[in-house]
Each structure stands twice: as structure tokens, then as C-alpha cells.
Design a protein around this motif. Structure first.
Motif, short mmCIF file in Angstrom:
data_model
loop_
_atom_site.label_atom_id
_atom_site.label_comp_id
_atom_site.label_asym_id
_atom_site.label_seq_id
_atom_site.Cartn_x
_atom_site.Cartn_y
_atom_site.Cartn_z
N VAL A 4 0.85 -1.19 0.00
CA VAL A 4 0.00 0.00 0.00
C VAL A 4 0.89 1.23 0.00
N ARG A 5 0.62 2.15 -0.91
CA ARG A 5 1.41 3.35 -1.01
C ARG A 5 0.97 4.37 0.03
N GLU A 6 1.93 4.85 0.80
CA GLU A 6 1.62 5.85 1.82
C GLU A 6 1.41 7.21 1.14
N PRO A 7 0.59 8.07 1.73
CA PRO A 7 0.37 9.40 1.13
C PRO A 7 1.64 10.23 1.12
N ASP A 8 1.75 11.09 0.14
CA ASP A 8 2.93 11.94 -0.01
C ASP A 8 2.86 13.11 0.98
N ARG A 9 3.80 13.15 1.89
CA ARG A 9 3.85 14.24 2.87
C ARG A 9 5.13 15.06 2.68
N SER A 10 5.51 15.28 1.44
CA SER A 10 6.72 16.04 1.15
C SER A 10 6.55 17.50 1.55
N PRO A 11 7.62 18.17 1.95
CA PRO A 11 7.54 19.61 2.30
C PRO A 11 7.26 20.43 1.05
N GLU A 12 6.91 21.68 1.25
CA GLU A 12 6.60 22.57 0.14
C GLU A 12 7.80 22.69 -0.81
N GLY A 13 7.51 22.62 -2.11
CA GLY A 13 8.58 22.70 -3.11
C GLY A 13 9.17 21.35 -3.45
N TYR A 14 8.66 20.28 -2.83
CA TYR A 14 9.16 18.93 -3.09
C TYR A 14 7.99 18.00 -3.42
N LYS A 15 8.35 16.87 -4.02
CA LYS A 15 7.34 15.87 -4.35
C LYS A 15 8.00 14.49 -4.32
N ARG A 16 7.25 13.49 -3.90
CA ARG A 16 7.79 12.14 -3.85
C ARG A 16 7.53 11.43 -5.18
N CYS A 17 8.58 10.86 -5.75
CA CYS A 17 8.47 10.13 -7.01
C CYS A 17 7.78 8.79 -6.76
N SER A 18 6.84 8.44 -7.62
CA SER A 18 6.13 7.17 -7.48
C SER A 18 6.99 5.98 -7.87
N GLY A 19 8.13 6.25 -8.51
CA GLY A 19 9.02 5.16 -8.90
C GLY A 19 10.09 4.89 -7.88
N CYS A 20 11.01 5.82 -7.70
CA CYS A 20 12.13 5.64 -6.77
C CYS A 20 11.74 5.94 -5.33
N ARG A 21 10.55 6.56 -5.10
CA ARG A 21 10.03 6.85 -3.77
C ARG A 21 10.88 7.86 -3.00
N VAL A 22 11.59 8.72 -3.71
CA VAL A 22 12.45 9.73 -3.11
C VAL A 22 11.78 11.10 -3.22
N GLN A 23 11.86 11.90 -2.16
CA GLN A 23 11.35 13.26 -2.19
C GLN A 23 12.34 14.14 -2.94
N ALA A 80 3.94 11.94 -12.20
CA ALA A 80 4.07 11.18 -10.96
C ALA A 80 5.47 10.63 -10.78
N TYR A 81 6.22 10.49 -11.90
CA TYR A 81 7.58 9.93 -11.85
C TYR A 81 8.59 11.03 -12.14
N CYS A 82 9.74 10.98 -11.46
CA CYS A 82 10.79 11.98 -11.68
C CYS A 82 11.42 11.79 -13.06
N LYS A 83 12.23 12.73 -13.47
CA LYS A 83 12.84 12.69 -14.79
C LYS A 83 13.73 11.46 -14.96
N SER A 84 14.46 11.09 -13.91
CA SER A 84 15.34 9.93 -13.99
C SER A 84 14.54 8.65 -14.19
N CYS A 85 13.47 8.49 -13.42
CA CYS A 85 12.64 7.29 -13.57
C CYS A 85 11.94 7.26 -14.92
N ARG A 86 11.51 8.43 -15.40
CA ARG A 86 10.88 8.49 -16.71
C ARG A 86 11.87 8.09 -17.80
N SER A 87 13.13 8.50 -17.65
CA SER A 87 14.16 8.13 -18.62
C SER A 87 14.34 6.62 -18.65
#
Length: 219
Positions: free
Chosen positions: A54-73, A91-98
Motif C-alpha cells: 500500500v502506497r503511503e500518502p505523499d507528505r513532502s515539504p513545500e517545493g518537493y514531491k515524492r516520485c512514485s518510482g524511486c520513492r524519493v522526495q 508522478a515519476y521523476c525525470k530519472s525514472c521516466r528516462s
């Protein structure tokens, strides 16, 4: 008009409830907040029963976002724009999209999965299948039948392309190098001997001979 939610016990206004035509008052049985919480609980229970995470909700600070692939803020700049998403970002960062795009290219172009590519590189001991020195980064395939032959470094892959996979041209190149290039031969452990090219070099004139030709009378 207000209504008490039987779950949280709070008295809330009508806009705190969803619509439900089956109820006498036309409002949902539980308030919106409780409905959302119960829906999340039901979703988690179904996922757990199926053995899924189960994916936990994204609680990243303002100006950040958690990638749905690597799970890194990551900073928002690390995400491409996506107009259908709520926040306007992929939903995926540029690296994961690549990586996803490369996986799709491998599958579409060569019918090769990422796991199959990894096994192929491991069979080559993690180096180019030709030079055995550089990193394998280019998938090489038979241009006539389309079958994958190996994974090469960029220079070796370019060399195959320039010589058009023509074995005769490669043999001509080998013969040329053997005729014109100094060869290193192993004499003993760690000791090599240079052997001159097979092509005979033009005989050089001595200094006295060159001077004689320059100052000799003409005629």
C-alpha cells in the motif's frame, strides 16, 4: 440544517456530506471525511488480502514531491509537466521516466526486457562484447533478421555500423593493420617484443649520399 455523523459523532452542515439518493434526506450516511477514511481503510484491506503493498500518502515539504518510482522526495524541478495530474507534474521523476522510456524502447525495438538485458551484460562479464574493456551501453542486433547479438560500447558499435557488418571489410582492415602497424608479441611473462610491420620501409639514404646528390654537377 445540520446532520450528525454516526461514525465521528460530529454535527456537520449539509455541505459536509456527499449526495445519496437512497437516503431520506438525500445525503450520505457518513460525512465526507469519514467516507474518505473508510474508503482508504477498505482499499488497504483489499490490497493486504491480495498480498500487495500500500502506497503511503505523499507528505513532502513545500517545493518537493515524492516520485512514485524511486520513492524519493525531490525538488519539483525534477519532474516533467503533466497537465492531467492534480499538481500539474508527472508522478515519476525525470530519472525514472528516462528509465521507463529506455525500457519501452528496448521492448519495442528488440523485444528485450530490462532483466534480459541485465543477464546478457552479466554473461559478457559487464564489458563490451568486442573490446572487453569499455562499458556495454549499445544493444547490437542483426540488421537482416533483427536478432540481438550482444551489448557493445559506443565506439565498437559505431565501428560495426561504419563497416556495414561486412566480414570481408573487417578482414581487409585486419590485413591492413598487420601490414602497417607495429605488433607486440609476448616473449615471456610481462615481457613483450615489438615486431615491425610486414610492409618494407623505403631505404633511407646516408647523409653523405644526400649531400653528394645535392652538390653533384648537373649534366
Amino acid at each position: 440544517m445540520t446532520k450528525r455523523c454516526p461514525d465521528c459523532g460530529e454535527e456537520k452542515a449539509q455541505d459536509g456530506y456527499g449526495k445519496n439518493a437512497t437516503q431520506a434526506d438525500g445525503l450520505s450516511f457518513y460525512c465526507l471525511d469519514c467516507n474518505r477514511r473508510r474508503a482508504r481503510q477498505h482499499y488497504r484491506k483489499k490490497r493486504a488480502a491480495a498480498g500487495l503493498s500500500v502506497r503511503e500518502p505523499d507528505r513532502s515539504p513545500e517545493g518537493y514531491k515524492r516520485c512514485s518510482g524511486c520513492r524519493v522526495q525531490l525538488p519539483l524541478a525534477q519532474f516533467h509537466a503533466h497537465k492531467t495530474q492534480r499538481d500539474g507534474l508527472n508522478a515519476y521523476c525525470k530519472s525514472c521516466r528516462s528509465q521507463q522510456n529506455r525500457a519501452a524502447h528496448l521492448k519495442h525495438s528488440y523485444g528485450l526486457g530490462t532483466d534480459e538485458l541485465r543477464v546478457l551484460i552479466e554473461q559478457q562479464r559487464g564489458v563490451c562484447a568486442i573490446c572487453k574493456r569499455r562499458d556495454p551501453v549499445q544493444v547490437d542486433h542483426d540488421h537482416l533478421f533483427g536478432s540481438v547479438r550482444g551489448v557493445l560500447c559506443f565506439p565498437c558499435n559505431v565501428a560495426l555500423g561504419h563497416l556495414q557488418d561486412d566480414i570481408e571489410l573487417f578482414q581487409n582492415a585486419i590485413d591492413y593493420l598487420e601490414r602497417t602497424t607495429w605488433q607486440r608479441t609476448l616473449v615471456s611473462t610481462g615481457v613483450y617484443q615489438l615486431i615491425s610491420p610486414r610492409r618494407e620501409a623505403a631505404a633511407s639514404s646516408s647523409s653523405s649520399e644526400r649531400l653528394r646528390r645535392i652538390f653533384s654537377p648537373v649534366g
